[in-house]
Design an enzyme around this catalytic site. Structure first.
Site, PDB file in Angstrom:
ATOM      1  N   SER A 191       0.817  -1.282   0.162  1.00  0.00           N
ATOM      2  CA  SER A 191       0.062  -0.116   0.072  1.00  0.00           C
ATOM      3  C   SER A 191       0.965   1.287   0.015  1.00  0.00           C
ATOM      4  CB  SER A 191      -0.820   0.007   1.261  1.00  0.00           C
ATOM      5  OG  SER A 191      -1.725   1.272   1.266  1.00  0.00           O
ATOM      6  N   TYR A 206      -3.163  -0.803   9.836  1.00  0.00           N
ATOM      7  CA  TYR A 206      -3.126  -0.761   8.409  1.00  0.00           C
ATOM      8  C   TYR A 206      -1.950  -0.750   7.779  1.00  0.00           C
ATOM      9  CZ  TYR A 206      -4.262  -0.861   3.491  1.00  0.00           C
ATOM     10  OH  TYR A 206      -3.908  -1.117   2.223  1.00  0.00           O
TER      11      TYR A 206
END
Length: 319
Positions: A191, A206
Site C-alpha cells: 500500500s 493497517y
C-alpha cells in the site's frame, strides 16, 4: 563561449558542472520512468515463470481484475477466496473471456481460526502444478478511519492475520515449489500508505501491516533473486474498490481493471513499484512536500473520513 566559461571563477564552474550533472540525472530518471510506465513490454509470464498463477482475494476488486489479466496472459489461474459462489462466478468470467484458460478454485477464509491448517490444505491442492506466479492480494483495511485507541481487538487481530500472517504463510507454502523448479514470481500487494505517504494517521495498524509486506518482499527479493525467483511489492495508492470505499474511478483512483493491466506489466521488474502512472505522480508530490505539511494534510483528510464513517454508522442505528 568556451573562453567565457574558462574565465569564470572556479566555484562558478563547479556550480555549473554540478547543475549539469543534476539536470542530466533528472532527465535520465524521467526517461526511465516514461519507458517503464508506457513503453516497457511485459515479461512473457508463462514462458519465464510457469503455467499457473495463484491469486488470493480473487473474488473482488484488484484480485479479480488481476486473475482476469493473468488468464489473458496465458496462465491458468487458481482463484483463492472465502466465497464459493463468488469464486465460481469469477471462474466462469475467466472462461467466458478466455475459453482455453484453465481455472481452479480454493475456498479459504484467511481471517478464520486454523489458518496454518487451511494454508497447508491450499498447498496440498496445488501440489504438482507448475505455479509460476503468486499474487498475495487478500487483505483488510479499516471500515473507515479511526484513532488507534478506537481499533478494537477483533479488527486488530484480523488486520494482522490477513495482512501479515496470511501473506507469510501462503508465500512459504508456494515458494518451495518455485525453488525446486528454479523459477517463479511473487507479487505482494502492499500500500502507498506504507511506502509513499510519510504517515498514515488514523490508519496506523493497517499501514504498519503493509510496511511489513514491503520489508518482507524486499528481503525475499534479495534472498531469492539468484535462484530464478522475482519477488515484488506493489504499492498502489487509491483504487476504486469496495475496500477503498470508492465507487467511481478517476485519474488518481483508477478502476481495478486499469490498475491490474499496469500491474501485470510490472511483474518481474523492480522489487518495489507503483505500477499505475498517476500513483507515481502522487509519490513524487509526497517526496517534495515538506513532511509536516503532508502530515497535516493527511490528518485532516482522514479526520474527514472518520466523521463521515461515524455519520454513516449513526444513520444505520436509526433505521
Amino acid at each position: 563561449m568556451a573562453g567565457a566559461i574558462a574565465q569564470q571563477p572556479a566555484w562558478a564552474q563547479a556550480l555549473a558542472a554540478a547543475g549539469l550533472i543534476v539536470a542530466a540525472r533528472s532527465a535520465a530518471r524521467l526517461a526511465l520512468w516514461l519507458y517503464a510506465a508506457f513503453l516497457r513490454p511485459a515479461k512473457p509470464l508463462r514462458a519465464r515463470y510457469g503455467a499457473w498463477a495463484v491469486v488470493t482475494g480473487a473474488t473482488d476488486g484488484i484480485g479479480r481484475a488481476l486473475a482476469l489479466e493473468l488468464a489473458a496472459a496465458g496462465l491458468g489461474v487458481v482463484l483463492v477466496g472465502r466465497s464459493p459462489d463468488k469464486l465460481a462466478a469469477v471462474a466462469a468470467e475467466v472462461g467466458a473471456r478466455r475459453p482455453d484458460a484453465q481455472t481452479r478454485t480454493f475456498v479459504i477464509d484467511f481471517a478464520a481460526d486454523g489458518l496454518a491448517a487451511n494454508v497447508a490444505a491450499l498447498a496440498e491442492s496445488i501440489r504438482g502444478l507448475d505455479v509460476g506466479v503468486l499474487v498475495n492480494n487478500a487483505g483488510l483495511c479499516y471500515p473507515y478511519a479511526r484513532y488507534f485507541h478506537e481499533v478494537d481487538e477483533a479488527l486488530a487481530r484480523d488486520l494482522i492475520r490477513l495482512n501479515v500472517e496470511a501473506v507469510t504463510r501462503v508465500t512459504h507454502a508456494v515458494l518451495s515449489g518455485m525453488v525446486q523448479r528454479k523459477r517463479g514470481a511473487i507479487v505482494n500487494i502492499g500500500s502507498g500508505a506504507a511506502t509513499i505517504m510519510p504517515s498514515a494517521p488514523l490508519y496506523t495498524v493497517y499501514a504498519a501491516t503493509k510496511a511489513y509486506v514491503d520489508q518482507f518482499s524486499k528481503s525475499l527479493h534479495v534472498e531469492y533473486k539468484n535462484k530464478g525467483i522475482d519477488v515484488q511489492c506493489q504499492a498502489p495508492m487509491y483504487v476504486a474498490t469496495k475496500m477503498a470505499s470508492i465507487r467511481k474511478a478517476s485519474l488518481f483512483a483508477p478502476s481495478p481493471e486499469t490498475y491490474a493491466h499496469a500491474a501485470v506489466r510490472y511483474i518481474g521488474y523492480e522489487p518495489r513499484c507503483t505500477p499505475h502512472w498517476a500513483h507515481t505522480l502522487l509519490w513524487f508530490l509526497f517526496s517534495v512536500v515538506p513532511e509536516p505539511l503532508a502530515d497535516r494534510y493527511l490528518l485532516g483528510t482522514t479526520l474527514s473520513i472518520r466523521d463521515r464513517g461515524h455519520a454513516k454508522e449513526a444513520r444505520k442505528k436509526m433505521l
